[in-house]
Structure formats: structure tokens, C-alpha cells
Scaffold this active site. Structure first.
Site, short mmCIF file in Angstrom:
data_model
loop_
_atom_site.label_atom_id
_atom_site.label_comp_id
_atom_site.label_asym_id
_atom_site.label_seq_id
_atom_site.Cartn_x
_atom_site.Cartn_y
_atom_site.Cartn_z
N ARG A 44 34.61 40.42 33.98
CA ARG A 44 36.01 40.27 33.54
C ARG A 44 36.16 39.10 32.57
O ARG A 44 37.00 39.16 31.68
CB ARG A 44 36.91 40.08 34.76
N LYS A 50 38.85 56.40 51.66
CA LYS A 50 40.12 56.89 52.22
C LYS A 50 40.92 57.79 51.29
O LYS A 50 41.21 57.42 50.16
CB LYS A 50 40.98 55.69 52.59
N GLY A 54 36.46 48.84 41.46
CA GLY A 54 35.46 47.83 41.81
C GLY A 54 34.12 48.40 42.23
O GLY A 54 33.06 48.02 41.69
N GLY A 76 43.20 48.59 41.12
CA GLY A 76 44.47 49.24 41.42
C GLY A 76 45.20 49.69 40.15
O GLY A 76 45.81 50.76 40.13
#
Ligand code: 3PG
Length: 393
Positions: A34, A196, A349, A372
Site C-alpha cells: 500500500r 463466509k 486481503g 471492503g
């Protein structure tokens, strides 16, 4: 929306929001991607005669200083990568920080301490935003990873600085992800993995509107298979989402989207320390074992779907890849996607970690720095960072 390459920042003090939320082990930065990705924006501003006041969050401190979330290690790494001094501020607002910012000459760089050491950041508090805004004549947002957060340094601050624009990284993310959704080369294949279904429902539904084929892997796939009536042993399953999973498969059929799930698995009893106990199909899963990776037949099936794609979007691993015993499905997928000649876009990630571990970052068209924010962009949600900048244009 305006970007930094359209603005004259010569002699200006630029307040630049970046996402330096990097993984740390103690004071060691485990992955500096990043920071590297922000360099073109920083260099453009510096080369054009600006001074820089850089701000970021790191981790999730609870609105108060916490040494383990200090950006000091980032200042050291940034100075190495930039090849010039980076001063570290003791805080992100206040008279001392303001004096440091005002003392900057063109070409000089100041990194503010973690924005989340103040509760006003996440609350988008106007007083905090105003204090932050005092530090720059121009505001540049290059923090795509934080663009889904309606926080003071992303949204509020734009109310108090006249000239606001996006940085080069924000522009690149916006262009690649936007282009993939608006005008994809076909066939368009989405590969969604991870643990999930609940965290990916929005993206699954949104992508069904766009893609020709969808591959669902990782522990998420267990919920889909259980919804179809298969036994999955002690595998991770979200029982409250069985109906939802079935509805997604029905919708895929109605829309003519080809929907693929793994057909064989590597089993085990412990995702973290355990060993693989063998390859099985759904008809054949012992009650006391769990699915921890996709098997070779799934790999062959997925490779067939992916290899001639015009566009691939991939987010999420195929198994418990942190344990080498259950990493092969993700490794195989990384190789197959890396060999596609069409547009390949990755994000999230875990996906980025797999690619880094494989040393294959240069094999893909674009690797998003967002987690996200990447998912929310693909879901078609409005990102507060973009809205704030658009309101200024
Ligand atoms: C990320 O790593 O996804 C971004 O830096 C956002 O972090 P957050 O989820 O703590 O807001």
C-alpha cells in the site's frame, strides 16, 4: 471528479489522505504494497513543487493513542521508498502539528500520526475535520482502501478545503473497476471464495447481473452444497443462509449465468495445524471431517471455465490457504488466472497475500488495494470518498 494530474499544486501545501493500513508484526511492516502504490501520487505532487502533509489510519485503535498502532514504522519505510526525509508528527491535529505543517517547504514531507487516535475521525466530526483541514491548501484523496468509510479525513475534510481531488491510485482503481463493470470483455467470469457467504452476499447478487459464469469456492461453497442437500461433515456452514444460497443458484439459472461449485475436496480436522486426510467428493464426506480446500477435479473444471475468459474478477481463497496442507486449490487458481490473456482483476486481503506469496503480482492486469472498498465498489454501492469528491467538481 477531478484528479491530481489536472490540478496545479506548485507552491501549495497538499493534505493527502492515503491508506497506510499495512500489516505489522511489532514494528516490522509485513507487506508494504500500500505504501508503494501511493508513491506515484506523492512523487507527482512533490515534482510539481508541493509540500506534503500525509495522513492515514492504521488498524482500529479506539479513538485514543495506542503505541502499537503508531504510524512511526511507516514513516521510516516511506522515507526509504521515497528517497527523502519524512518527518513524523506527534499527532494528527493541534497547534504543534499545525506549526510543523506550516513550516514545510516545497518538496518536504510530513506524516501525521494515526487519524484514529481521535474519536472525531470515525465519527466524521466537523470540529475534527476543520482542524485537519487547517493543515492543507489542497486536499488529495488517494486512499481507495478507505473510500467506503464516511470518516472525517475522507468526507468531512472536503467541506473545509476548496480544492479537492483524487490521487493517481484512486483514479486507477476507479478506472479499472469501473471499466470492468461497465464494459467487460466477454466471457466475464467472477471467482468468489473465502469463508463466509454472509460477507459476500451483496457482491454475489450484484455480479450475477453482470457475469457469464460464476465460480464459488472456499468454505462459502459448503453453504451452497448443503443447500443442495449434501452432507458436509463438520465443515464451516452458515445454516441461516441455506435458503439465500439456494435463491442465488436459482437466480443464476434464470439469468443464464453458469454457476460452478467445487466437485471434490481436500479434507482434514484442523485448518490451522492439521494435515490433509485425503481427497473426497460430496457423496463421501465423513461426519467427523471438514472440507478445507478444493481438490484436483475442481481445479480442472475451474481451469476450463477461466482459461478463455475476456474478463476475470477474483476475490477470496479456495481453502484454508494459510496452512500449506490446504493451499493447493488457491495456488492452482492463482496460476490459472495469471495465465489468462484477457483482463484479470483481483482484490481483497487474502487474495493479495496468495499472489504475493506466489510472486505473481505482475501476471494480472490490476490488483486492487481495497478490501471492503473493493467489494463495495463491485456491489455497486456508492463510496463516500467518491461522492465527496464528485460534490466538489
Ligand atoms: C482496509 O484495510 O480494508 C482499509 O484500510 C479499511 O480499514 P477499516 O476496515 O479498519 O476501515
Amino acid at each position: 471528479m477531478k484528479f491530481l494530474d489536472e490540478l496545479n499544486v506548485s507552491g501549495k501545501r497538499v493534505l493527502m489522505r492515503v491508506d497506510y493500513n499495512v500489516p505489522l508484526k511489532g514494528e516490522t511492516i509485513v507487506d508494504d504494497n500500500r505504501i508503494k502504490q501511493s508513491l506515484p501520487t506523492l512523487k507527482l505532487a512533490l515534482d510539481n513543487g508541493a509540500s506534503l502533509v500525509i495522513c492515514s489510519h492504521l488498524g482500529r485503535p479506539k479513538g485514543a493513542p495506542a503505541p502499537e498502532f503508531s504510524l512511526k514504522p511507516v514513516a521510516v519505510r516511506l522515507a526509504e521508498l521515497l528517497g527523502r526525509e519524512v518527518r513524523m508528527a506527534p499527532d494528527c491535529i493541534g497547534p504543534e502539528v499545525q506549526a510543523m505543517a506550516e513550516g514545510l517547504k516545497p518538496g518536504e514531507v510530513l506524516l501525521l500520526e494515526n487519524l484514529r487516535f481521535h474519536p472525531g475521525e470515525t465519527k466524521n466530526d466537523p470540529d475534527f475535520s476543520r482542524e485537519l483541514a487547517k493543515l492543507g491548501d489542497v486536499y488529495v484523496n488517494d486512499a481507495f482502501g478507505a473510500s467506503h468509510r464516511a470518516h472525517a479525513s475522507v468526507v468531512g475534510v472536503t467541506e473545509y478545503i476548496k480544492d479537492c481531488c483524487g490521487g493517481l491510485l484512486l483514479k486507477k482503481e476507479w478506472q479499472y473497476l469501473g471499466e470492468a463493470l461497465e464494459n467487460p470483455a466477454r466471457p466475464f467470469v467472477a471467482i468468489i471464495g473465502g469463508a463466509k457467504v454472509s460477507s459476500k452476499l451483496g457482491i454475489l447478487k450484484a455480479l450475477l447481473e453482470e457475469v457469464d459464469s460464476m465460480i464459488v469456492g472456499g468454505a462459502m461453497a459448503n453453504t451452497f452444497r448443503k443447500a443442495q442437500g449434501f452432507e458436509v461433515g463438520t465443515s464451516l456452514v452458515e445454516d441461516d443462509l441455506l435458503e439465500e444460497a439456494m435463491a442465488i443458484m436459482v437466480e443464476a439459472r434464470e439469468k443464464g449465468v453458469k454457476f460452478y461449485l467445487p466437485v471434490d475436496f481436500i479434507l482434514g480436522t484442523d485448518p490451522k495445524g492439521g494435515i490433509a486426510s485425503g481427497v473426497r467428493t460430496y457423496q463421501d464426506i465423513p461426519a467427523d471431517e471438514m472440507i478445507l480446500d478444493t481438490g484436483p477435479a475442481s481445479h480442472t473444471l475451474f481451469a476450463e471455465v477461466i482459461k478463455n475468459a475476456g474478463t476475470v474478477i477474483w476475490n477470496g481463497p479456495m481453502g484454508a490457504f494459510e496452512n500449506p496442507a490446504f493451499a493447493q486449490g488457491s495456488i492452482n487458481l492463482c496460476r490459472v488466472v495469471g495465465a489468462v490473456s484477457g483482463m484479470t482483476i483481483l482484490g481483497g486481503g487474502d487474495t493479495n497475500v496468495i499472489v504475493e506469496q506466489m510472486g505473481m503480482a505482475d501476471k494480472f492486469s490490476f490488483i486492487s488495494t481495497g478490501g471492503g472498498s473493493f467489494l463495495e465498489f463491485l456491489e455497486g454501492k456508492e463510496l463516500p470518498a467518491f461522492t465527496a469528491l464528485e460534490n466538489k467538481s
